[in-house]
Design a protein around this motif. Structure first.
Motif, PDB file in Angstrom:
ATOM      1  N   CYS A  54       4.566   5.668 -11.418  1.00 56.17           N
ATOM      2  CA  CYS A  54       3.135   5.091 -11.781  1.00 56.17           C
ATOM      3  C   CYS A  54       2.424   4.774 -10.469  1.00 56.17           C
ATOM      4  O   CYS A  54       3.068   4.009  -9.437  1.00 56.17           O
ATOM      5  N   LEU A  55       1.233   5.151 -10.393  1.00 59.14           N
ATOM      6  CA  LEU A  55       0.320   5.065  -9.283  1.00 59.14           C
ATOM      7  C   LEU A  55      -0.879   4.621  -9.607  1.00 59.14           C
ATOM      8  O   LEU A  55      -1.725   5.630 -10.267  1.00 59.14           O
ATOM      9  N   SER A  56      -1.450   3.377  -9.604  1.00 62.33           N
ATOM     10  CA  SER A  56      -2.617   3.026 -10.038  1.00 62.33           C
ATOM     11  C   SER A  56      -3.381   2.380  -8.960  1.00 62.33           C
ATOM     12  O   SER A  56      -3.021   1.508  -8.251  1.00 62.33           O
ATOM     13  N   VAL A  74      -1.114   0.300  -6.391  1.00 61.92           N
ATOM     14  CA  VAL A  74       0.115  -0.197  -6.823  1.00 61.92           C
ATOM     15  C   VAL A  74       1.021   0.854  -7.136  1.00 61.92           C
ATOM     16  O   VAL A  74       0.615   2.151  -7.702  1.00 61.92           O
ATOM     17  N   HIS A 120       4.560   2.074  -8.495  1.00 65.95           N
ATOM     18  CA  HIS A 120       5.722   1.809  -9.189  1.00 65.95           C
ATOM     19  C   HIS A 120       6.736   2.854  -8.780  1.00 65.95           C
ATOM     20  O   HIS A 120       6.548   3.969  -9.148  1.00 65.95           O
TER      21      HIS A 120
END
Lengths: 375, 159, 152, 180
Positions: free
Chosen positions: C55-57, C68, C70
């Motif tokens: 996840c890349l947010s 962020v 993950h």
């Protein structure tokens, strides 16, 4: 006239055609636009253009309370609507440390697996249709109606149910639920043999799918291609196995893995998964314990400040839900890591050097749902 | 020689898989008992929806044209996309006190997503789901409805 | 590898990293300049082997903009969250990691689209969802759009 | 189904014409009968409602029974565009272009809450067109999220009733009223 004849031959070979596939195209399964560079019939590269159904759901979630978010997650990946809702509910329950009743876990798991079966049925229909077999479309959707009937009787809607709510489910299952699920399993076990006979063993289908769109395991991991598409490359990425939630830790099922890495293996993984899903349902359906259909929740749900992450296995792959909460009743930031978005990114890589007709097969084998990409 | 055999075995396999597929479709062709098509407008009289089917939000009225809604606005607050607008009114009751009743309970059917939060959260169970699904109209303004029937009043003892 | 050894191992590479407490995963706040270096080592060293960026947010903390990451190792099954922050709201930029994890290419474009954070050395830094001429970055907290948004 | 069983007859009354000679009205009746029983839809689905549209075309509901025989992939061969799903700002020009490419007479059905009014995305969304009638004129609105296949069939029957009121001699009248 003279100039045309004198054109050097190499120029023609290097000539590039750009073709726009979509946003309105029957085989892009929605409003995806692919800008394909072709050399003759060969795909040189392609650029996906998304956003034709970008609805700003992540922004909208910041204004909605947690129970209200459910109706939006339904509409992200509408074919696994129930699984998306499950992710939100699990996250809220984990953050509030609510213990949901055993009955709810059973119901949710059964519903999830039904969602997976119907999603794969629809995928099978459209996959067959993309490769030119219209029969698949009729058979797949015919059998899907049985699941929709089961859902409608219990939840009141055909496939966007908003059935999960934080703490449990909206209403208890209908008394006919178990009987109908049994009837469905019995019928579908016969029907799925027809699926194999029509498509899986067909020579035309095999020629069009075997050796097409090779995705190695390393690339699958690097591109984050999860779900059946990743498992078709031999990557064991099933969240139900790696991080079991609800009842998945207690039921016996196999993670389907294939190692051919092509379109055909992605196809076979999904066909096998339908069997596994039926297997899971069979283990649970007779043992649903009595009890409440929802845990006691506060009227206003406020998550403690912090960051939460929840992963579930949706029909298309790993759905990640990342929530930053500041202690209010609405999330501060809600990010959906949707499987189709990552799966789309690999399309350019695996369709290079393929024929444009193969692109349709590859795109269909990734099982893209466009609102899942665009959100 | 090898390619010679391959050529013919390919043809053989092609014909075989064609026949297998045809046998499946042929079986359905000759078994009319498995027809699933429902004749919708013809079977309209006996077409029964499931009892939980969410066709539209309705306000439940009894035989005396009375409902249970006191206009608290909880449904309006719970609706995720503003499909419900509650317009309350103040009337003076028999005991001389002014009390809050509902003037109009406006429901935008064209926006409703049938999530069920209004019905679930209604404290006095005034709302329910109707079985009607034939809503198609030519004019969008027809989709905005007033749920409390004209001249209706609240059931005594609910407020 | 458990969280303590993981943390120790990363602190060897980047001593400035700070841990954020009470998180589901081991969460480390990094200086932006060290991000690409560390990412390369996380991916390539055999005992860490973080090969899956799941996840890349982007997050807008009003004062700061953050990204962020993950991360997860498919081999060792351990997870890690890396965070980078910047105070610059006018022209925020970080180094790209899309040469390390290919999935980042689309996710970084999405973050650029929604938060206006640019990623250096990204091969194709354009908006992904919205039109090229869209004004503003919708997921920022100070985004105002009186034409398109009807407030509830 | 009988006339009185349908909804919204009062709007339909606005389209009704009086007068006209016997020959022309008979020709109109024949042509409208033909048109209304072969409306071919465009394969145009953006989201969830598209799945219900597929289900309507499949075995259980089979809208070929209404003469809505085949989905056409090209707008040039289609008579009706069923807008099934959300239309966002980026998609709106594309939808307009598709509509412009369709040949007359052409009809539009707005299927589902998103196409009718923006539906779940009416408030707080920055990228959604609030009702497809901001982009193209709509003949029939079918609410529901998504409408069940029978509801779509009902909407199609409503559209057929509307087509039957058209006149080839005075197309402008039906155009003005229909596409108000």
């Amino acid at each position: 006239m003279k100039e045309i004849i004198n054109l050097p031959v190499s120029n023609i070979e290097e000539e590039e055609y750009h073709i726009n596939m979509g946003p309105q195209h029957p085989s892009t399964h929605g409003v995806l636009r692919l800008l394909v560079s072709l050399q003759g019939e060969m795909v040189r590269s392609l650029k996906p253009h998304c956003g034709y159904i970008h609805r700003g759901i992540e922004k909208m979630c910041e204004k909605d309370t947690y129970p209200q978010v459910i109706h939006l997650t339904d509409r992200i990946d509408y074919l696994s609507a129930h699984i998306n809702n499950h992710a939100v509910c699990l996250l809220v329950e984990k953050a509030l440390e609510v213990d949901v009743p055993e009955r709810v876990r059973y119901i949710r798991t059964i519903m999830d697996e039904l969602a997976r079966i119907q999603s794969h049925q629809l995928w099978w229909s459209s996959f067959g249709m993309d490769l030119g077999g219209l029969t698949c479309f009729f058979y797949g959707l015919r059998d899907r109606e049985m699941i929709l009937d089961i859902w409608e009787e219990t939840t009141g809607s055909r496939f966007l149910q908003s059935y999960n709510c934080p703490g449990g489910v909206m209403q208890d299952i209908h008394p006919n639920f178990q009987k109908k699920v049994h009837a469905f399993l019995k019928t579908f076990k016969k029907k799925i043999k027809d699926y194999d006979r029509i498509l899986s063993g067909n020579v035309i289908f095999e020629n069009r799918s075997q050796g097409v769109g090779i995705l190695s395991k390393e690339d699958a991991i690097s591109y984050g291609v999860t779900g059946p598409s990743g498992r078709g490359s031999g990557w064991s990425c099933d969240v139900r196995k790696t991080e079991p939630y609800s009842m998945y830790g207690k039921v016996q099922f196999n993670e389907v893995l294939r190692y051919e890495c092509d379109t055909y293996s992605r196809y076979m993984v999904r066909m096998q998964e339908m069997h596994e899903s039926m297997n899971i349902i069979e283990q649970l359906i007779d043992n649903i314990p009595e009890g409440e259909h929802s845990a006691k929740m506060k009227a206003v749900i406020k998550l403690p400040a912090g960051e939460y992450f929840q992963r579930v296995e949706s029909a298309r792959g790993e759905l990640g839900l990342f929530v930053v909460s500041d202690g209010n009743k609405t999330p501060y930031r809600m990010k959906f890591r949707t499987p189709s978005f990552s799966n789309l990114s690999v399309l350019d890589h695996i369709s290079r050097g393929m024929k444009i007709a193969d692109l349709v097969a590859i795109g269909a084998s990734l099982d893209l749902v466009i609102p899942d990409i665009d959100r | 020689m090898n390619s010679f055999f391959k050529y013919f075995s390919d043809i053989f396999h092609g014909v075989k898989s064609l026949l297998i597929g045809m046998s499946v479709t042929g079986r359905y062709f000759f078994s009319p008992g498995q027809i699933v098509t429902q004749q919708y407008p013809e079977n309209r009289k006996n077409l029964q929806m499931f009892e939980r089917f969410k066709g539209e939000v309705i306000m439940l009225h009894d035989g005396n044209n009375q409902h249970r809604c006191n206009g608290c606005g909880i449904c309006e607050n719970n609706c995720p996309n503003g499909s419900i607008e509650v317009i309350p009114a103040k009337i003076t009751g028999e005991d001389g006190k002014s009390k809050r009743v509902i003037d109009k309970h406006i429901y935008h059917l064209g926006m409703c997503t049938f999530c069920g939060l209004c019905v679930k959260n209604c404290p006095s169970n005034a709302l329910g789901f109707g079985q009607e699904f034939e809503h198609a109209v030519f004019d969008r303004s027809k989709l905005t409805k007033v749920l409390n029937q004209p001249g209706s009043s609240i059931i005594k003892g609910v407020e | 590898m458990d969280n303590e050894t993981l943390k120790a191992r990363i602190l060897e590479i980047v001593p400035e990293a700070q841990q954020e407490e009470n998180k589901q995963f081991l969460t480390l706040l990094l200086p932006a300049a060290k991000l690409h270096d560390l990412a390369l080592k996380l991916k390539n060293s055999p005992e860490l082997a973080f090969d899956f960026l799941f996840c890349l947010s982007g997050v807008d903390y009003i004062k700061q903009l953050a990204v962020v990451y993950h991360l997860r190792s498919t081999q060792h099954k351990h997870a890690l969250v890396i965070k980078v922050k910047t105070d610059d709201r006018v022209n925020p930029n970080f180094d790209t990691v899309c040469d390390i994890w290919r999935t980042a290419e689309f996710h970084e474009r999405e973050i650029y689209d929604m938060f206006g954070i640019r990623f250096n050395n990204h091969p194709d830094m354009r908006r992904i969802f919205l039109e090229e001429d869209w004004k503003g970055y919708p997921l920022r907290k100070d985004y105002i759009d009186e034409v398109n948004i009807v407030e509830f | 189904m009988k006339e009185k069983d349908f909804r919204d007859n009062e709007t339909l009354d606005l389209f009704k014409r009086t007068g006209g000679n016997f020959l022309m009205t008979s020709i109109d009746a024949v042509i409208d009968w033909g048109r209304s029983n072969s409306v071919w839809p465009l394969t145009f689905a953006t989201s969830c409602c598209g799945i219900e549209m597929m289900a309507t075309g499949a075995s259980r509901h089979d809208f070929a029974r209404f003469g809505i025989e085949v989905y056409r992939a090209s707008p040039r061969q289609a008579d009706v565009i069923v807008v099934a799903g959300t239309i966002v700002n980026k998609m709106a020009p594309v939808l307009k272009r598709l509509y412009d490419q369709m040949s007359e007479p052409r009809y539009v059905i707005a299927m589902g809450a998103c196409a009718v009014s923006g539906g779940p995305f009416y408030y707080n969304s920055y990228h959604v067109v609030r009702g497809v009638d901001h982009v193209i004129p709509v003949d029939v609105y079918i609410p529901g999220c998504p409408p069940r296949p029978e509801a779509l069939l009902y909407g199609i029957m409503q559209l057929q009733r509307k087509i039957k009121l058209e006149s080839i001699t005075r197309p402008e009248q039906t155009m003005i009223l229909g596409k108000q």
